[in-house]
Design an enzyme around this catalytic site. Sequence first.
Site, mmCIF file in Angstrom:
data_model
loop_
_atom_site.group_PDB
_atom_site.id
_atom_site.type_symbol
_atom_site.label_atom_id
_atom_site.label_comp_id
_atom_site.label_asym_id
_atom_site.label_seq_id
_atom_site.Cartn_x
_atom_site.Cartn_y
_atom_site.Cartn_z
ATOM 1 N N CYS A 1 -23.876 4.503 2.963
ATOM 2 C CA CYS A 1 -22.874 5.574 2.929
ATOM 3 C C CYS A 1 -23.491 6.907 3.353
ATOM 4 C CB CYS A 1 -22.281 5.705 1.528
ATOM 5 S SG CYS A 1 -21.033 7.013 1.412
ATOM 6 N N CYS B 1 -13.833 5.727 8.027
ATOM 7 C CA CYS B 1 -15.239 5.315 8.088
ATOM 8 C C CYS B 1 -15.320 3.852 7.688
ATOM 9 C CB CYS B 1 -16.077 6.172 7.138
ATOM 10 S SG CYS B 1 -17.828 5.712 7.072
ATOM 11 N N ASP C 1 0.807 -1.225 0.000
ATOM 12 C CA ASP C 1 0.000 0.000 0.000
ATOM 13 C C ASP C 1 0.839 1.274 0.000
ATOM 14 O OD1 ASP C 1 -2.400 1.395 -0.048
ATOM 15 O OD2 ASP C 1 -2.484 1.578 2.123
ATOM 16 N N CYS D 1 -21.331 -5.161 4.930
ATOM 17 C CA CYS D 1 -21.228 -6.197 3.900
ATOM 18 C C CYS D 1 -21.698 -7.556 4.422
ATOM 19 C CB CYS D 1 -19.783 -6.312 3.410
ATOM 20 S SG CYS D 1 -19.542 -7.586 2.150
ATOM 21 N N CYS E 1 -19.386 1.160 4.967
ATOM 22 C CA CYS E 1 -19.598 0.321 3.782
ATOM 23 C C CYS E 1 -18.944 -1.041 3.936
ATOM 24 C CB CYS E 1 -19.100 1.025 2.519
ATOM 25 S SG CYS E 1 -17.321 1.340 2.468
#
Length: 397
Positions: A219, A262, A155, A269, A265
């Site tokens: 969201c 956040c 990353d 799932c 989302c």
Amino acid sequence: MAGRRAGVAELRGPRLLNKAKLSGEDLKAALAHEARALGFDGIGVTGPEAIEQAGMHFREFLQTGAHGDMDWLAASPERRTDPRVLWPGVRSVIMLGVNYGPDEDPLHILEKRTRGAISVYAQGDDYHDLIKKRLKALARWLVAMSGDEVKVFVDTAAVMEKPLAQAAGLGWQGKHTNLVSREFGSWLFLGAIYTASDLPRDEADGDRCGSCRACQDICPTAAFPAPYKLDARRCISYLTIENKGPIPREFRKAIGNRIYGCDDCLAICPWNKFAQQGRETRLAARAALRAPALSELARLDDGAFRALFAKSPVKRIGRDRFIRNVLIAVGNSGDASLAHEAERLLDDESALVRGAAAWALSQLMPPEAFAELASRARAGETDATVRAEWMDCALPA
């Protein structure tokens, strides 16, 4: 999220542990065994040519400006969309995943409005450091076994981890644009090893989102203009982490008590029901960062901030941006007793903090009292952006 060369490690052969070089199949099987022993929960192999379609979507993302101020994403896009441009010697891409599924529902803290919600991935030590050690250990093993050159990424370089992970069979990119795994839901850290070894490929994973749109519907800021598309400029993770200036007014109420990132989302799932597997390798959260009190966070000076977030990814945004986020949460708390914390920060050295404090007070004080305070504060304020904040906050809603 920032792209930095520091995330690349290069290791070279030859220093073979075995006298005869293993076949591709045997080397891959041994690699998977070693990866599990080092704490990786998922491993797959793909080729450097596997993400051409993802590259097209990435260019579209940049052309629409949906990346916001993340200029590093737009730098040398060809290096992201084709691993062979980043390193011409790559013949195989090894993708690895580490489960970081939480032991409690991250959405529950959103009901505790005087507490700060820190994204699950940032509640422990910086995952870049944790996973990089494992990746380097696995890379050293691979060099010793194969004699071939490798490069390690986590990353922090121009690598499209999620499309590569899907091509390697670790999961698929869901409608929230993050990777979804059948074994671990939306909770996988990803790392990559590029190797000059020619390893057998795994089959790409297919999309299993179906008609579900839970991640889009939850969201708070409508950051998904369409399935599988993200407008980072509306994303709370972007707004609280990458955004260096004041939080745009249109998003402040929606941020609630989210002070770093956040998880909405991800947490919603449905595939997360399988994330209970592999818990023995789950990364540990610090107790102090699970649900910290806003009243205590608002008092952090630079030294205290650095001490609290030592070895944490939160430390990278700096004290001023973090206190900006805390003050937005204070304004959304509905707790008038927190007004004194915001008022104390009206004299802060940072204009970013002073402006956020003004907004917090506008949400917690009676209108008449706030209007009187705003009149006095504007007269003594030297920063134009903070004066404008006072004026905007004093206007009728």
